[in-house]
Scaffold this motif. Structure first.
Motif, PDB file in Angstrom:
ATOM      1  N   ILE A 139       0.483   7.024  -9.459  1.00  0.00           N
ATOM      2  CA  ILE A 139       0.330   5.746  -8.759  1.00  0.00           C
ATOM      3  C   ILE A 139       1.343   5.668  -7.630  1.00  0.00           C
ATOM      4  CG2 ILE A 139       0.495   3.233  -8.936  1.00  0.00           C
ATOM      5  CD1 ILE A 139      -0.554   3.363 -11.714  1.00  0.00           C
ATOM      6  N   TYR A 140       0.838   5.330  -6.454  1.00  0.00           N
ATOM      7  CA  TYR A 140       1.679   5.108  -5.283  1.00  0.00           C
ATOM      8  C   TYR A 140       1.478   3.668  -4.817  1.00  0.00           C
ATOM      9  CZ  TYR A 140       2.145  10.190  -5.018  1.00  0.00           C
ATOM     10  OH  TYR A 140       2.417  11.510  -5.307  1.00  0.00           O
ATOM     11  N   VAL A 141       2.517   3.112  -4.184  1.00  0.00           N
ATOM     12  CA  VAL A 141       2.437   1.780  -3.601  1.00  0.00           C
ATOM     13  C   VAL A 141       2.700   1.918  -2.108  1.00  0.00           C
ATOM     14  CG1 VAL A 141       3.421  -0.543  -3.549  1.00  0.00           C
ATOM     15  CG2 VAL A 141       3.200   0.675  -5.729  1.00  0.00           C
ATOM     16  N   GLY A 142       1.855   1.285  -1.283  1.00  0.00           N
ATOM     17  CA  GLY A 142       2.037   1.436   0.152  1.00  0.00           C
ATOM     18  C   GLY A 142       1.317   0.368   0.941  1.00  0.00           C
ATOM     19  N   THR A 146      -1.712   2.947   5.383  1.00  0.00           N
ATOM     20  CA  THR A 146      -1.349   4.210   4.738  1.00  0.00           C
ATOM     21  C   THR A 146      -2.321   4.536   3.606  1.00  0.00           C
ATOM     22  OG1 THR A 146       0.990   3.896   5.265  1.00  0.00           O
ATOM     23  CG2 THR A 146       0.468   5.433   3.492  1.00  0.00           C
ATOM     24  N   ILE A 147      -2.697   3.509   2.836  1.00  0.00           N
ATOM     25  CA  ILE A 147      -3.639   3.727   1.725  1.00  0.00           C
ATOM     26  C   ILE A 147      -5.006   4.136   2.254  1.00  0.00           C
ATOM     27  CG2 ILE A 147      -4.839   2.614  -0.201  1.00  0.00           C
ATOM     28  CD1 ILE A 147      -2.343   0.883  -0.593  1.00  0.00           C
ATOM     29  N   ASP A 234       6.260  -4.627   4.089  1.00  0.00           N
ATOM     30  CA  ASP A 234       5.794  -4.911   2.736  1.00  0.00           C
ATOM     31  C   ASP A 234       6.181  -6.347   2.401  1.00  0.00           C
ATOM     32  OD1 ASP A 234       8.539  -4.853   2.048  1.00  0.00           O
ATOM     33  OD2 ASP A 234       8.407  -2.781   1.361  1.00  0.00           O
ATOM     34  N   GLN A 235       5.662  -6.848   1.269  1.00  0.00           N
ATOM     35  CA  GLN A 235       5.894  -8.237   0.886  1.00  0.00           C
ATOM     36  C   GLN A 235       7.374  -8.494   0.568  1.00  0.00           C
ATOM     37  OE1 GLN A 235       3.257 -10.070   1.240  1.00  0.00           O
ATOM     38  NE2 GLN A 235       1.491  -9.343   0.101  1.00  0.00           N
TER      39      GLN A 235
END
Length: 307
Positions: A139-142, A146-147, A234-235
């Motif tokens: 799992i990646y967060v972006g 980018t996603i 990002d948030q």
């Protein structure tokens, strides 16, 4: 005269060297990659040098000044991600021939979704594990862009993002919604003033912090005519800017609630300054997802249908 290929036939040793290079690039240096690779620094350094000779380029700068990819190294890193994505796809297709589900699913999600009560990604993971216990998850967060790029080039198998502008290169499955409100920090001049005293023009005249890539957040700011005085990617960055007391910004209500409870921020005129966005799972339109990826996508859809 045609240009001769430097690499020539791709061999097993090249795959191994590229794997080592990827781990070094993602770890941020040779020393940092030791634990992940379980081999010594001198051996890793020799393998990187062998790959540079094989490719005919310098991949990274290393020494007292620290570690950094060269421009060529960054391009090779991106190509390496696509190569391993294609290899994973090949393995998945071979597994389908044998009616087994193994390998891995690489999922990329937009940040600050876990606290959304409508988000059932964790439930989908539980269901998927029951159907395919041998499959590994990454799992990646972006950010959204980018996603999307990662799903299109095969770096990620599935993405979960807010819907903003559809692409014909992607297929979408709607999952859940999110409510965004405009917030100000406790140190901001508007914090102590009742909403009934605030006009729309007065609110919009304040400095605004927003996301620096195309998204529902950017679209909302433009619709209101708010010019970004500060940009985040990002948030968490938007939250930090709001907490400064200098900027207003939009945040998901579920993410902001714990900070509101601590009386560090508050929503401004929530009946007026809010918007909804829907989150979707995205996969490449072509080639079609492997059976493993399709199974995970179905788990996502069924988990959210049951919510």
């Amino acid at each position: 005269m045609s240009k001769r290929a430097i690499l020539g036939q791709l061999a097993d040793v090249d795959i191994r060297l590229l794997h080592i290079f990827r781990q070094v690039a993602e770890a941020g240096g040779i020393s940092a990659a030791e634990l992940e690779l379980n081999i010594g620094r001198s051996t890793i350094s020799r393998h990187i040098k062998d790959l540079e000779i094989r490719l005919g380029v310098t991949l990274c700068r290393r020494g007292r000044g620290g570690f950094a990819l060269t421009d060529e190294g960054a391009a090779i890193y991106d190509a390496t991600l696509r190569l391993f994505g294609a290899l994973d796809g090949f393995r998945a297709e071979v597994d389908e021939v044998h009616e087994r589900m193994t390998g891995k699913v690489v999922l990329a999600i937009f940040d600050k979704t876990a606290t959304n009560p409508g988000c059932r990604i964790s439930e989908a993971i539980r269901r998927f594990d029951q159907m395919a216990p041998a499959v590994r998850l990454e799992i990646y967060v972006g950010p959204i862009n980018t996603i999307e790029k990662g799903v299109m080039d095969g770096t990620y198998h599935i993405g979960v993002i807010p819907e903003h502008r559809p692409s014909t290169s992607l297929d979408y499955t709607t999952l859940f919604d999110e409510t965004m409100h405009l917030y100000c920090g406790r140190e901001h001049p508007l914090y102590a003033r009742p909403d009934r005293e605030l006009s729309r023009q007065e609110v919009l005249a304040n400095k605004y912090a927003g996301l620096g890539y195309h998204s529902p957040n950017m679209e909302q700011g433009r619709e209101l005519g708010m010019t970004r005085a500060a940009t985040a990617y990002d948030q968490e960055g938007v939250m930090t800017l709001i907490l400064s007391g200098v900027y207003l910004g939009y945040l998901p209500d579920h993410y902001a609630q714990s900070v509101v409870d601590r009386k560090l921020i508050r929503p401004l005129c929530p009946q007026q300054f809010h918007y909804q966005c829907s989150f979707s799972a995205i996969v490449r339109h072509a080639p079609r997802p492997s059976r493993v990826v399709q199974t995970f996508l179905e788990a996502l859809a069924s988990a959210h249908e049951a919510a």
